[in-house]
Scaffold this active site. Sequence first.
Site, short mmCIF file in Angstrom:
data_model
loop_
_atom_site.label_atom_id
_atom_site.label_comp_id
_atom_site.label_asym_id
_atom_site.label_seq_id
_atom_site.Cartn_x
_atom_site.Cartn_y
_atom_site.Cartn_z
CG HIS A 268 -2.00 1.07 1.02
ND1 HIS A 268 -2.21 2.20 1.16
CD2 HIS A 268 -3.46 0.82 0.73
CE1 HIS A 268 -3.25 2.65 1.01
NE2 HIS A 268 -4.03 1.83 0.52
CG ASP A 319 -8.32 -4.47 -3.23
OD1 ASP A 319 -9.55 -4.21 -3.19
OD2 ASP A 319 -7.54 -3.87 -3.76
#
Length: 377
Positions: A268, A319
């Site tokens: 991320h 996700d």
Amino acid sequence: MMNTMHSSNQDDIKYGLAGVMVDTTSVSKVMQEINSLTYRGYPVQELAQQCSFEQVAYLLWYGELPDASQLQAFGLQQRHQRDISRTLIGHLQKFPDGAHPMDSLRTAVSLLALEDADTDDNHSAASQTKALKLFARLPTIVATLFRQRHGLERIAPDPQLSYADNFFYMCFGEVPEPAVVRCFEQSMILYAEHSFNASTFTGRVVMSTESDIYSAVTAAIGALKGPLHGGANEAVMHNMLEIGCVDQVDDWLAGKLADNEKIMGFGHRVYRHGDSRVPSMKAAFLTMAKLKNDQTWAPIYSRLEQQMLQQKHIYPNLDFPAGPAYYLMGFDIDFFTPLFVMARVTGWTAHFIEQQHNNRLIRPLSAYNGKAERHLS
Ligand code: ACO
């Protein structure tokens, strides 16, 4: 090619806008140093645990959670906005069979703009009404595309049902057991908002030109589609299917890393020590695995998570658990990112309205590295 870029310019460049703060927002706060995320001050885990998605949408737009009468009025307002026009249904039916649902959804939002007499009315009240319409109608569009894919008749929305119940009903013709609906609702809440992520920022750029909310949402859908952003939830499930069983994880991972491939669902830009939303979504995924009595994916999840941490020190993002959770709920893989759109449209539109209230054209600079000045003769 001769590089004509001045070195001082190069030093100023923030590739990927990494670490650049471009504006303020009161919608959400990401605290990467403590792996925490709040919407309008409330920790996202608490919202996912205790609220409905409709309550969270209200919070994101109006800044406070609704009381009982506000929630009832809000329900009446948006639940009757769910249906889509015959013209739009006709257009959806003409989309090519093989079209990716993200492309169809992006086009459908453009078509919604054509049907709205207030598309170019950028007053606060009109923007809020458009946000509400998008929130109410996107699930109907996604469900219509889903049933079309399966050769099934469309099911009209039911205003008596909650957001999540109605969506399952429109897709599958029935509402599953409450525990499944709750896992779905949690995913919607966790996906709803995340400050200046790529798709939100894309839409804010569009709004900054004083364009309209439909244009901003259309652009944001385009940004979300990519596998480095929302498209990762689909890629995660394709990877899990490719891996097949837990014994294959190590070899599969070694091959991918040897080829310098990114492992979807990991990493991320902002969180470097874990994504604040993962524990809640992981719990929802594990609940789904239990409810469906399917223990194929949880061991693959754990092994991959453990190996990525051990070998790369990279944590999973939202996700990673969302992909297999949606698979277990019965959605086709290419519908996972459209589900993300249904959730994120709340955060997007909250940001777009905020951008309208405090607007300055977003227009960064670039450092030229092309040919030196030359002349035609
Ligand atoms: N798999 C393997 N290595 C990775 C991964 C990954 N998923 N993510 C980062 N790395 C490595 C990079 O190769 C790089 O290594 P290097 O320094 O040796 O070159 C290092 O970690 C830093 O990564 P960057 O790509 O510079 O990080 P950046 O902040 O630019 O990218 C991103 C973040 C795009 C999310 C990246 O981690 C990625 O591509 N992940 C996979 C796609 C994904 O899951 N996206 C979903 C994001 S969350 C969301 O949208 C809900």
